[in-house]
Design a protein around this motif. Sequence first.
Motif, PDB file in Angstrom:
ATOM      1  N   GLY B 162       0.791  -1.218   0.000  1.00  0.00           N
ATOM      2  CA  GLY B 162       0.000   0.000   0.000  1.00  0.00           C
ATOM      3  C   GLY B 162       0.824   1.269   0.000  1.00  0.00           C
ATOM      4  O   GLY B 162       0.362   2.333   0.389  1.00  0.00           O
ATOM      5  N   ASP B 163       2.049   1.189  -0.457  1.00  0.00           N
ATOM      6  CA  ASP B 163       2.943   2.341  -0.414  1.00  0.00           C
ATOM      7  C   ASP B 163       2.807   3.166  -1.690  1.00  0.00           C
ATOM      8  O   ASP B 163       3.228   2.745  -2.768  1.00  0.00           O
ATOM      9  N   VAL B 164       2.250   4.358  -1.582  1.00  0.00           N
ATOM     10  CA  VAL B 164       1.979   5.170  -2.773  1.00  0.00           C
ATOM     11  C   VAL B 164       3.272   5.574  -3.480  1.00  0.00           C
ATOM     12  O   VAL B 164       3.378   5.519  -4.704  1.00  0.00           O
ATOM     13  N   PHE B 165       4.264   5.963  -2.700  1.00  0.00           N
ATOM     14  CA  PHE B 165       5.523   6.400  -3.287  1.00  0.00           C
ATOM     15  C   PHE B 165       6.148   5.290  -4.133  1.00  0.00           C
ATOM     16  O   PHE B 165       6.546   5.506  -5.276  1.00  0.00           O
ATOM     17  N   VAL B 166       6.199   4.088  -3.574  1.00  0.00           N
ATOM     18  CA  VAL B 166       6.833   2.982  -4.293  1.00  0.00           C
ATOM     19  C   VAL B 166       6.043   2.623  -5.540  1.00  0.00           C
ATOM     20  O   VAL B 166       6.608   2.482  -6.624  1.00  0.00           O
ATOM     21  N   VAL B 167       4.721   2.515  -5.396  1.00  0.00           N
ATOM     22  CA  VAL B 167       3.911   2.140  -6.561  1.00  0.00           C
ATOM     23  C   VAL B 167       4.035   3.198  -7.662  1.00  0.00           C
ATOM     24  O   VAL B 167       4.204   2.877  -8.829  1.00  0.00           O
ATOM     25  N   SER B 168       3.985   4.477  -7.270  1.00  0.00           N
ATOM     26  CA  SER B 168       4.087   5.538  -8.265  1.00  0.00           C
ATOM     27  C   SER B 168       5.423   5.486  -8.989  1.00  0.00           C
ATOM     28  O   SER B 168       5.499   5.653 -10.201  1.00  0.00           O
ATOM     29  N   THR B 169       6.481   5.262  -8.211  1.00  0.00           N
ATOM     30  CA  THR B 169       7.799   5.210  -8.817  1.00  0.00           C
ATOM     31  C   THR B 169       7.895   4.058  -9.807  1.00  0.00           C
ATOM     32  O   THR B 169       8.419   4.218 -10.912  1.00  0.00           O
ATOM     33  N   ILE B 170       7.387   2.903  -9.395  1.00  0.00           N
ATOM     34  CA  ILE B 170       7.433   1.755 -10.300  1.00  0.00           C
ATOM     35  C   ILE B 170       6.678   2.082 -11.583  1.00  0.00           C
ATOM     36  O   ILE B 170       7.181   1.877 -12.691  1.00  0.00           O
ATOM     37  N   ALA B 171       5.489   2.632 -11.429  1.00  0.00           N
ATOM     38  CA  ALA B 171       4.681   2.936 -12.610  1.00  0.00           C
ATOM     39  C   ALA B 171       5.411   3.933 -13.512  1.00  0.00           C
ATOM     40  O   ALA B 171       5.441   3.780 -14.738  1.00  0.00           O
ATOM     41  N   PHE B 172       6.030   4.940 -12.902  1.00  0.00           N
ATOM     42  CA  PHE B 172       6.727   5.954 -13.676  1.00  0.00           C
ATOM     43  C   PHE B 172       7.890   5.335 -14.461  1.00  0.00           C
ATOM     44  O   PHE B 172       8.038   5.561 -15.662  1.00  0.00           O
ATOM     45  N   VAL B 173       8.699   4.532 -13.773  1.00  0.00           N
ATOM     46  CA  VAL B 173       9.857   3.935 -14.446  1.00  0.00           C
ATOM     47  C   VAL B 173       9.403   2.996 -15.555  1.00  0.00           C
ATOM     48  O   VAL B 173       9.959   3.004 -16.658  1.00  0.00           O
ATOM     49  N   VAL B 174       8.381   2.205 -15.259  1.00  0.00           N
ATOM     50  CA  VAL B 174       7.894   1.269 -16.278  1.00  0.00           C
ATOM     51  C   VAL B 174       7.411   2.030 -17.513  1.00  0.00           C
ATOM     52  O   VAL B 174       7.760   1.695 -18.651  1.00  0.00           O
ATOM     53  N   ALA B 175       6.643   3.093 -17.279  1.00  0.00           N
ATOM     54  CA  ALA B 175       6.125   3.850 -18.418  1.00  0.00           C
ATOM     55  C   ALA B 175       7.261   4.474 -19.216  1.00  0.00           C
ATOM     56  O   ALA B 175       7.287   4.419 -20.451  1.00  0.00           O
ATOM     57  N   ALA B 176       8.233   5.050 -18.504  1.00  0.00           N
ATOM     58  CA  ALA B 176       9.345   5.714 -19.186  1.00  0.00           C
ATOM     59  C   ALA B 176      10.167   4.715 -19.992  1.00  0.00           C
ATOM     60  O   ALA B 176      10.492   4.944 -21.161  1.00  0.00           O
ATOM     61  N   VAL B 177      10.493   3.589 -19.355  1.00  0.00           N
ATOM     62  CA  VAL B 177      11.300   2.588 -20.051  1.00  0.00           C
ATOM     63  C   VAL B 177      10.537   2.025 -21.240  1.00  0.00           C
ATOM     64  O   VAL B 177      11.097   1.816 -22.319  1.00  0.00           O
ATOM     65  N   GLY B 178       9.255   1.810 -21.048  1.00  0.00           N
ATOM     66  CA  GLY B 178       8.440   1.290 -22.136  1.00  0.00           C
ATOM     67  C   GLY B 178       8.443   2.231 -23.329  1.00  0.00           C
ATOM     68  O   GLY B 178       8.640   1.829 -24.474  1.00  0.00           O
ATOM     69  N   LEU B 179       8.299   3.500 -23.029  1.00  0.00           N
ATOM     70  CA  LEU B 179       8.176   4.494 -24.084  1.00  0.00           C
ATOM     71  C   LEU B 179       9.504   4.780 -24.773  1.00  0.00           C
ATOM     72  O   LEU B 179       9.572   4.950 -25.986  1.00  0.00           O
ATOM     73  N   PHE B 180      10.582   4.831 -23.993  1.00  0.00           N
ATOM     74  CA  PHE B 180      11.839   5.304 -24.564  1.00  0.00           C
ATOM     75  C   PHE B 180      12.882   4.221 -24.793  1.00  0.00           C
ATOM     76  O   PHE B 180      13.955   4.501 -25.286  1.00  0.00           O
ATOM     77  N   ILE B 181      12.575   2.990 -24.396  1.00  0.00           N
ATOM     78  CA  ILE B 181      13.488   1.905 -24.735  1.00  0.00           C
ATOM     79  C   ILE B 181      12.762   0.851 -25.557  1.00  0.00           C
ATOM     80  O   ILE B 181      13.135   0.573 -26.691  1.00  0.00           O
ATOM     81  N   PHE B 182      11.675   0.301 -24.994  1.00  0.00           N
ATOM     82  CA  PHE B 182      11.032  -0.810 -25.684  1.00  0.00           C
ATOM     83  C   PHE B 182      10.392  -0.401 -27.002  1.00  0.00           C
ATOM     84  O   PHE B 182      10.573  -1.070 -28.016  1.00  0.00           O
ATOM     85  N   MET B 183       9.660   0.706 -26.983  1.00  0.00           N
ATOM     86  CA  MET B 183       8.951   1.069 -28.206  1.00  0.00           C
ATOM     87  C   MET B 183       9.913   1.265 -29.388  1.00  0.00           C
ATOM     88  O   MET B 183       9.738   0.640 -30.433  1.00  0.00           O
ATOM     89  N   PRO B 184      10.949   2.111 -29.231  1.00  0.00           N
ATOM     90  CA  PRO B 184      11.848   2.289 -30.390  1.00  0.00           C
ATOM     91  C   PRO B 184      12.572   1.007 -30.790  1.00  0.00           C
ATOM     92  O   PRO B 184      12.724   0.741 -31.981  1.00  0.00           O
ATOM     93  N   ILE B 185      12.995   0.223 -29.788  1.00  0.00           N
ATOM     94  CA  ILE B 185      13.752  -0.981 -30.126  1.00  0.00           C
ATOM     95  C   ILE B 185      12.869  -1.988 -30.856  1.00  0.00           C
ATOM     96  O   ILE B 185      13.290  -2.616 -31.829  1.00  0.00           O
ATOM     97  N   LEU B 186      11.637  -2.132 -30.383  1.00  0.00           N
ATOM     98  CA  LEU B 186      10.744  -3.075 -31.053  1.00  0.00           C
ATOM     99  C   LEU B 186      10.472  -2.637 -32.488  1.00  0.00           C
ATOM    100  O   LEU B 186      10.451  -3.458 -33.409  1.00  0.00           O
TER     101      LEU B 186
END
Lengths: 341, 749
Positions: B162-186
């Motif tokens: 139930g930790d908002v800070f941790v969940v938010s951080t995970i979501a942020f990193v996942v979104a960023a990595v998805g957008l700027f690493i996975f999308m272009p590489i795929l």
Amino acid sequence: MKTALLRSAALAALMMAGGASAQAESLTLYCSADEAWCQQIKTGFEEKTGITVDMTRKSSGETYAQVRAEASNPKGDVWWGGTGDPHLQAAEENLTEEYVSPMRGELHDWAIKQAEAAGNKTIGVYSGALGFGYNKDLLAKNGLPEPKCWADLTKPEFKGQIQIANPNSSGTAYTTLATMVQLMGEDKGFDYMKALHKNVNQYTKSGSAPIKAAGLGETTVGIVFMHDAVAQTAAGFPIVTVAPCEGTGYEIGSMSLIKGARNAEAAKKFYDWALTAEMQGKAKDVKSFQLPSNKAATVSELTPDLSTIKLIDYDFKKYGSSEERKRLLGKWDTEVSSLPQ
Amino acid sequence: MRSREQSGGLHPTVILWMAVGMLGFAVLPWYGVEDGFFGLSWLFEGYPLEFAPALVLSLKGEKLWLAPLGLLMAAPLLLWGRQKSDPLFGKLLVAIGAAGFAWMLFQGFAIGLRGWQFGWLQGLFGELGDRQFGMGYGALLVGLAFLFLFSVGLAARGAVGGDVFVVSTIAFVVAAVGLFIFMPILQMLANALVTEDGSYSVTTFLGKLFSARLWSLDCLAGGSRCGVAWNSLFLAVLVGVLTTVLGLVFALMVTRTGFRYGKLLRALTVLPIITPPFVIGLAIILLFGLSGAVTQTFSELFGIQPTRWIYGLPGLLIAQLLAFTPIAFLVLIGVVEGVSPSMEEAAQTLRANRWQTFWTVSLPLMRPGLANAFLLGFIESMADFGNPLVLGGNFDVLSTEIFFAIVGAQNDEAQAAILALVLLAFTLLAFYAQRFWLGKKSYTTMSGKGDAGMHPQLPTGLKRAVYGVAGFWVAFTIFIYATIFYGSFVKLWGVDHSLTFAHYVKAFAVGWNEFGIHWKGSAWSSFWTTLQIALISSPLTAAIGLLTAYLLVRQNFAGKNAFEFGTMLSFAIPGTVIGVSYVIAFNVPPIELTGTGIILVLSFIFRNMPVGVRAGVASMSQIDKSLDESSLTLGANSWQTFHRVVLPLLRPAIVAALVYSFVRAMTAISAIIFLVSARYDMSTSYIVGRVENNEYGIAIAYSAVLIGVMLAVVGLMQLVVGRRNIGRRGHELSQSRTNVSQPAFSGGS
């Protein structure tokens, strides 16, 4: 999280100072010649017209890759310089715009022929003949005879003395391969490449690397465009340029308007200006020794005089097409490069 | 971000993100502005009707597909008066966040510059008759708001305690990595299957993947050469092993021999890291090439015929060892220092001699460091581009092949993608081999308990060997750098050796005119751009890297392994591939970035982030969790714990991440060569241009200046961030050293 956001906000604020400025008429130029020449062209056009030029200098292969990647949303307006093949390919793939300049009357035939080969989507701005250069100090040190012809380079005493680029990566070396095929016929041409292969110490990646290596004394002979070899001499290296006695091929440095350009008008202005004798005559001031396409342009006395060189009737359309290129390169890969040296 | 229960109204975190979202939807322009991210001219050019926010567009009846986003952004108001513990609270927020984010992505990709992007949409709805450009500030804030509302919802449903800070951080990193690493590489790798006529074919793909050019083993059977893939692999393993050994030698010398000149050694090992590409290779040619100074001297002294031995494997190996050993050293020094003396003292108390202590206690405890050093060396060698270009000779490697597959006479993107795939496979293999070797053992030695011992000295024999190896390396490095320095002052290397300042003047001349200082030199423009981009990207890289490390080491959540893999992926991908994939992915809406400075910053952040991650992971896995736990028991929340307890202990890792990403931004070449534009030219691409043009003097002079600037900035960063103190070690034995850094790959948790 918070710190990251705060930091980026602070940095954003810092950056703002530099961002805001009014937009005047501008032009984005992709330039595929050397830096000094490109700079000269940029400032020359700015002074002439007051149009701000954003210039990026990249090799013709890199520029072609970029223009292709940007095809659905072009960032560049005009692409000046670099060997003709990528320009022809871009025309073939419809990445560039058709345009007939009023300046055409002043140009050499080869420049117009280039335009016609591409449905007027490109035009010749300079040309240069293929040849080779040698380091005279090293030649003397190794007691080698002065090479004058293509045939001299296959002599056994030149073993390990010659550098040429890999035709798979360099347009210059591909021009060499296509030249041999046209000069001697396909079978004899490949026999020549095989004989040359025995003497090659390294296939470089980039086209002009062999003559730079010769300048530094890392190889005796480099097979390159003659104007590149002359530039080495002008820079102070002990390089002698040779126009091969059998005859040789040549390149046509080209210019194209990029399709869907944002500043199409300025691009056309540039295009016409780039074909003037005044503009082309200045190339010698920045140590570029290619032959200008405008007949009236003045040239340096160091520029290899194409009229005294035996030139073959190079078929740019055929040997510039992707199909022929793939076939010849594939053949070179299996029949030449795989041989022991 | 508090978890305190509210008695009425709306949860404060929800209010915060709704406000941010509304700001993005109703106030800021939705689409990107032409004159750049930080330009403000839109404010004066007809805002809010031109450069309109999404709200204004909707009210005007334009781009109505944006309107649902506004409704969704207001939807959390339905939660008025509900407790966080109410099951509806979490469910609704998750639904709103997910729907909003998904709709944003969908409309962005579905409607582009030419209306509908997908044929089936066109079939379904007919011609759209409208189009949209790249997203801007408004879209950015709305996207973030949906993302974080989603996270708050997830946390309320009990994710990660139930930790908002941790969940938010995970979501942020996942979104960023998805957008700027996975999308272009795929997008890029999808090209591997494309044939010349534009169709997809698996057979052509397999044919190319297993071609002899890649995998031939001729050289073992006495043939002329081996496949490119084997060449790369062989070189990378060799470099990985040797840099690890050398790095360990230096680390041991500095920490365990009473060596007095640690500072000097550190400065020296930093040099190769901050050297722009091509320069080391060029210096090696000028010294050991056919006409090189050393070669000529030898051939005259001993009458040996000079050869071109340096071109190929030997030269590459020398250049890469010079360049990458410092990285291994920086990884290992932190780990070697971090090994608690208590363990070693315990061993000695139990009557082990110095050798036994070293082999059975110290060395095994350094395993995470060794494994990480090897992995970094391996990957760096695989992705190295400058050295093979200059020194490779006929020894072809994957990284340059990829580059020339794209820019060369063949222009074969599919071939480049296939080569990239092979390279990626090798690096991932190495990554898993490393994890396997480390296993699940614990390497924790830094705990909240007393830790007052001193490191034992090395056994004498080992000490001598260490001094010998290090001495030779140091002498060699000094020699190379003296050559570079000298080379920037001679007129024309190899021809005219008279001394001159001409190169510096040409590049860095400064004059005065009526407007004040006039930057006359040809290098200034690229110099300032580079400095600016590097200074912006490095703190961002460090921040996102360390946050990710914190998540990896300290938190447990579903999909953690995949998460770790994702954050590490970009490191294994050669810059060339990143560069091309960024151009392909970010040239068109919804994210339109080519030709801006932002694309450079982003490429640096996501390319260098893994080092921040690894540095953080290595440091944090040495810090006992009991420290966090005591902080939490005393009533601090996870943000306070991270901020007050973990962060100060991470100072070396912070410096490492900052320094590394700054230096990388100043010296990277392969990725940015595709991303530089007229307005944002970088020093390295300028230097490459000079080298291409034979102006070695200017190239070297520019590099020398860059080296000086980087040294100054790196020194400043260390001063600002400061160092950590553990026990007495920081004060007594090592007065002469500061904790530069310890980037390291460890087994993760």
